[in-house]
Write a protein that holds these residues in place. Structure first.
Motif, PDB file in Angstrom:
ATOM      1  N   VAL A  26       0.836  -1.204   0.000  1.00 33.98           N
ATOM      2  CA  VAL A  26       0.000   0.000   0.000  1.00 33.98           C
ATOM      3  C   VAL A  26       0.868   1.251   0.000  1.00 33.98           C
ATOM      4  O   VAL A  26       0.566   2.229  -0.697  1.00 33.98           O
ATOM      5  N   MET A  27       1.954   1.232   0.748  1.00 26.96           N
ATOM      6  CA  MET A  27       2.846   2.397   0.791  1.00 26.96           C
ATOM      7  C   MET A  27       3.553   2.628  -0.541  1.00 26.96           C
ATOM      8  O   MET A  27       4.015   3.736  -0.808  1.00 26.96           O
ATOM      9  N   SER A  28       3.625   1.606  -1.368  1.00 28.11           N
ATOM     10  CA  SER A  28       4.304   1.782  -2.654  1.00 28.11           C
ATOM     11  C   SER A  28       3.542   2.720  -3.586  1.00 28.11           C
ATOM     12  O   SER A  28       4.106   3.230  -4.548  1.00 28.11           O
ATOM     13  N   PHE A  29       2.260   2.952  -3.316  1.00 28.43           N
ATOM     14  CA  PHE A  29       1.516   3.915  -4.122  1.00 28.43           C
ATOM     15  C   PHE A  29       2.018   5.337  -3.904  1.00 28.43           C
ATOM     16  O   PHE A  29       1.800   6.205  -4.744  1.00 28.43           O
ATOM     17  N   PHE A  30       2.682   5.580  -2.786  1.00 27.78           N
ATOM     18  CA  PHE A  30       3.156   6.914  -2.454  1.00 27.78           C
ATOM     19  C   PHE A  30       4.615   7.145  -2.846  1.00 27.78           C
ATOM     20  O   PHE A  30       5.185   8.173  -2.508  1.00 27.78           O
ATOM     21  N   ILE A  31       5.229   6.188  -3.535  1.00 29.46           N
ATOM     22  CA  ILE A  31       6.603   6.342  -3.994  1.00 29.46           C
ATOM     23  C   ILE A  31       6.628   7.349  -5.132  1.00 29.46           C
ATOM     24  O   ILE A  31       5.874   7.238  -6.096  1.00 29.46           O
ATOM     25  N   VAL A  32       7.492   8.326  -5.008  1.00 31.82           N
ATOM     26  CA  VAL A  32       7.657   9.299  -6.077  1.00 31.82           C
ATOM     27  C   VAL A  32       8.639   8.715  -7.081  1.00 31.82           C
ATOM     28  O   VAL A  32       9.747   8.332  -6.742  1.00 31.82           O
ATOM     29  N   PHE A  41       9.142  -2.517  -7.724  1.00 32.20           N
ATOM     30  CA  PHE A  41       8.967  -2.684  -6.281  1.00 32.20           C
ATOM     31  C   PHE A  41       7.841  -3.671  -5.990  1.00 32.20           C
ATOM     32  O   PHE A  41       7.968  -4.540  -5.129  1.00 32.20           O
ATOM     33  N   LYS A  42       6.734  -3.572  -6.722  1.00 34.13           N
ATOM     34  CA  LYS A  42       5.611  -4.475  -6.506  1.00 34.13           C
ATOM     35  C   LYS A  42       5.958  -5.907  -6.908  1.00 34.13           C
ATOM     36  O   LYS A  42       5.545  -6.857  -6.250  1.00 34.13           O
ATOM     37  N   MET A  43       6.728  -6.079  -7.963  1.00 37.74           N
ATOM     38  CA  MET A  43       7.153  -7.426  -8.350  1.00 37.74           C
ATOM     39  C   MET A  43       8.071  -8.031  -7.297  1.00 37.74           C
ATOM     40  O   MET A  43       7.987  -9.219  -6.985  1.00 37.74           O
ATOM     41  N   THR A  44       8.935  -7.209  -6.720  1.00 37.32           N
ATOM     42  CA  THR A  44       9.817  -7.681  -5.652  1.00 37.32           C
ATOM     43  C   THR A  44       9.004  -8.097  -4.430  1.00 37.32           C
ATOM     44  O   THR A  44       9.291  -9.130  -3.802  1.00 37.32           O
TER      45      THR A  44
END
Length: 70
Positions: A26-32, A41-44
């Motif tokens: 969920v926090m990956s949505f806020f990655i700039v 990142f999501k695949m990892t």
């Protein structure tokens, strides 16, 4: 003969780490950054959850001999 369930074992070893992986997702949505950074990142994260579940399949006592699926 007394048989007891140990729910803390499953909470600590299974539910808590999966919850932390999902929180990271969920926090990956806020990655700039670009879309490819988020995708990598999501695949990892997906691969790490898969490996984690495979390791837990060997560690935790199970009633079935199937590999856990996502």
């Amino acid at each position: 003969i007394t048989i007891k369930r140990r729910p803390r074992l499953y909470v600590i070893n299974l539910i808590l780490p999966i919850f932390l992986f999902l929180l990271l997702d969920v926090m990956s949505f806020f990655i700039v950054g670009s879309g490819t950074d988020k995708l990598n990142f999501k695949m990892t994260l997906l691969l790490s959850i898969s490996v984690f579940l495979l390791i837990l399949n060997d560690t935790l006592p199970s009633t079935a001999e199937q590999i856990p699926l996502i």
